[in-house]
Design a protein around this motif. Sequence first.
Motif, PDB file in Angstrom:
ATOM      1  N   LEU A   1       0.825  -1.210   0.000  1.00  0.00           N
ATOM      2  CA  LEU A   1       0.000   0.000   0.000  1.00  0.00           C
ATOM      3  C   LEU A   1       0.856   1.255   0.000  1.00  0.00           C
ATOM      4  CD1 LEU A   1      -2.716  -1.220   2.483  1.00  0.00           C
ATOM      5  CD2 LEU A   1      -3.025  -0.762   0.042  1.00  0.00           C
ATOM      6  N   HIS A   2       1.955   1.225   0.740  1.00  0.00           N
ATOM      7  CA  HIS A   2       2.850   2.379   0.790  1.00  0.00           C
ATOM      8  C   HIS A   2       3.434   2.667  -0.599  1.00  0.00           C
ATOM      9  CE1 HIS A   2       5.583   5.325   2.428  1.00  0.00           C
ATOM     10  NE2 HIS A   2       6.601   4.688   1.850  1.00  0.00           N
ATOM     11  N   GLN A   3       3.792   1.611  -1.328  1.00  0.00           N
ATOM     12  CA  GLN A   3       4.350   1.777  -2.676  1.00  0.00           C
ATOM     13  C   GLN A   3       3.318   2.344  -3.647  1.00  0.00           C
ATOM     14  OE1 GLN A   3       5.780  -2.139  -3.606  1.00  0.00           O
ATOM     15  NE2 GLN A   3       7.690  -1.858  -2.478  1.00  0.00           N
ATOM     16  N   GLN A   4       2.051   2.051  -3.412  1.00  0.00           N
ATOM     17  CA  GLN A   4       0.998   2.508  -4.318  1.00  0.00           C
ATOM     18  C   GLN A   4       0.576   3.953  -4.058  1.00  0.00           C
ATOM     19  OE1 GLN A   4      -2.197  -0.315  -3.955  1.00  0.00           O
ATOM     20  NE2 GLN A   4      -0.907  -2.029  -4.549  1.00  0.00           N
ATOM     21  N   GLN A   5       0.946   4.506  -2.913  1.00  0.00           N
ATOM     22  CA  GLN A   5       0.621   5.898  -2.577  1.00  0.00           C
ATOM     23  C   GLN A   5      -0.864   6.201  -2.802  1.00  0.00           C
ATOM     24  OE1 GLN A   5       2.819   8.273  -1.193  1.00  0.00           O
ATOM     25  NE2 GLN A   5       4.056   6.427  -0.922  1.00  0.00           N
ATOM     26  N   ARG A   6      -1.704   5.486  -2.086  1.00  0.00           N
ATOM     27  CA  ARG A   6      -3.156   5.623  -2.240  1.00  0.00           C
ATOM     28  C   ARG A   6      -3.732   6.891  -1.616  1.00  0.00           C
ATOM     29  NH1 ARG A   6      -5.667   2.269  -5.859  1.00  0.00           N
ATOM     30  NH2 ARG A   6      -4.715   0.239  -5.778  1.00  0.00           N
ATOM     31  N   GLY A   7      -3.009   7.501  -0.683  1.00  0.00           N
ATOM     32  CA  GLY A   7      -3.505   8.712  -0.041  1.00  0.00           C
ATOM     33  C   GLY A   7      -4.271   8.463   1.241  1.00  0.00           C
ATOM     34  N   PHE A   8      -4.438   7.209   1.614  1.00  0.00           N
ATOM     35  CA  PHE A   8      -5.136   6.856   2.846  1.00  0.00           C
ATOM     36  C   PHE A   8      -4.137   6.525   3.945  1.00  0.00           C
ATOM     37  CE2 PHE A   8      -8.311   5.916  -0.342  1.00  0.00           C
ATOM     38  CZ  PHE A   8      -9.513   6.266   0.264  1.00  0.00           C
ATOM     39  N   LYS A   9      -4.579   6.614   5.168  1.00  0.00           N
ATOM     40  CA  LYS A   9      -3.865   6.013   6.294  1.00  0.00           C
ATOM     41  C   LYS A   9      -4.463   4.619   6.437  1.00  0.00           C
ATOM     42  CE  LYS A   9      -3.711  10.387   8.725  1.00  0.00           C
ATOM     43  NZ  LYS A   9      -4.199  11.099   9.909  1.00  0.00           N
ATOM     44  N   PHE A  10      -3.612   3.603   6.535  1.00  0.00           N
ATOM     45  CA  PHE A  10      -4.103   2.232   6.607  1.00  0.00           C
ATOM     46  C   PHE A  10      -3.741   1.584   7.931  1.00  0.00           C
ATOM     47  CE2 PHE A  10      -3.932   2.741   1.973  1.00  0.00           C
ATOM     48  CZ  PHE A  10      -5.165   2.235   1.617  1.00  0.00           C
TER      49      PHE A  10
ATOM     50  N   ASP B   1     -13.968   6.861   4.024  1.00  0.00           N
ATOM     51  CA  ASP B   1     -13.238   5.802   4.703  1.00  0.00           C
ATOM     52  C   ASP B   1     -13.925   4.450   4.488  1.00  0.00           C
ATOM     53  OD1 ASP B   1     -11.717   7.930   5.718  1.00  0.00           O
ATOM     54  OD2 ASP B   1     -12.966   8.075   7.509  1.00  0.00           O
ATOM     55  N   GLY B   2     -13.209   3.379   4.811  1.00  0.00           N
ATOM     56  CA  GLY B   2     -13.814   2.060   4.668  1.00  0.00           C
ATOM     57  C   GLY B   2     -12.908   0.959   5.170  1.00  0.00           C
ATOM     58  N   SER B   3     -13.395  -0.259   5.043  1.00  0.00           N
ATOM     59  CA  SER B   3     -12.616  -1.413   5.489  1.00  0.00           C
ATOM     60  C   SER B   3     -12.962  -2.627   4.641  1.00  0.00           C
ATOM     61  CB  SER B   3     -12.892  -1.721   6.963  1.00  0.00           C
ATOM     62  OG  SER B   3     -14.224  -2.178   7.134  1.00  0.00           O
TER      63      SER B   3
ATOM     64  N   VAL C   1      -7.912 -11.181   7.858  1.00  0.00           N
ATOM     65  CA  VAL C   1      -7.186  -9.924   7.769  1.00  0.00           C
ATOM     66  C   VAL C   1      -8.209  -8.813   7.625  1.00  0.00           C
ATOM     67  CG1 VAL C   1      -5.612  -8.514   6.387  1.00  0.00           C
ATOM     68  CG2 VAL C   1      -5.108 -10.944   6.771  1.00  0.00           C
ATOM     69  N   CYS C   2      -8.094  -7.817   8.498  1.00  0.00           N
ATOM     70  CA  CYS C   2      -8.937  -6.629   8.423  1.00  0.00           C
ATOM     71  C   CYS C   2      -8.057  -5.455   8.020  1.00  0.00           C
ATOM     72  CB  CYS C   2      -9.591  -6.329   9.771  1.00  0.00           C
ATOM     73  SG  CYS C   2     -10.678  -7.641  10.342  1.00  0.00           S
ATOM     74  N   LEU C   3      -8.472  -4.750   6.986  1.00  0.00           N
ATOM     75  CA  LEU C   3      -7.743  -3.584   6.494  1.00  0.00           C
ATOM     76  C   LEU C   3      -8.679  -2.390   6.553  1.00  0.00           C
ATOM     77  CD1 LEU C   3      -5.165  -2.475   5.118  1.00  0.00           C
ATOM     78  CD2 LEU C   3      -6.243  -3.042   2.922  1.00  0.00           C
ATOM     79  N   PHE C   4      -8.230  -1.355   7.247  1.00  0.00           N
ATOM     80  CA  PHE C   4      -9.005  -0.142   7.404  1.00  0.00           C
ATOM     81  C   PHE C   4      -8.303   0.980   6.645  1.00  0.00           C
ATOM     82  CE2 PHE C   4      -9.511  -2.768  11.121  1.00  0.00           C
ATOM     83  CZ  PHE C   4     -10.883  -2.823  11.292  1.00  0.00           C
TER      84      PHE C   4
END
Length: 111
Positions: A52-61, A88-90, A104-107
Motif C-alpha cells: 500500500l505504501h508503494q501505491q501511494q493511495r492517499g489513505f492512512k491504513f 473511509d472504509g474497510s 485480515v482486516c484492512l481499514f
Amino acid sequence: MSLSELQFAVIKDELTAMVDDIIRQFLNDKIYEKDQAQNWCNGISDEIIKALHQQQRGFKFVCTCTIFQKGYASMNFSSTCLWNPNQDGSVTVKYENDKMHAFVCLFGLAP
C-alpha cells in the motif's frame, strides 16, 4: 488526487484481491504451526502495508491479522469505527485451508 476525491469504496475490490493474494502467498500449502503463526501474521501485515505504501493511495491504513488452528473451538470478533462513511472504509478477507483459519482486516482512513 485531492482529499475530497478519496473514496475507499472505489478501491475496495482491488484491495480485497491484493490482500487475498498476499495471504495465499504466505499460507497456501502450510499446516498450522503455533510457533510460526505470529511470524505469518507479522509477515502478512507487513507485506500488505508495504504494498500500500508503494501505491501511494492517499489513505492512512491499519491492518490486523489473526491466524488460528482449525478445531472445535469457536471464535468471534468485531470492529467498529467512527469515521466518514463517504471516504473511509474497510475490508475483511477470510482464508482457510484444512488446518487453519486466517482473517485480515484492512481499514483505510482519508487524512
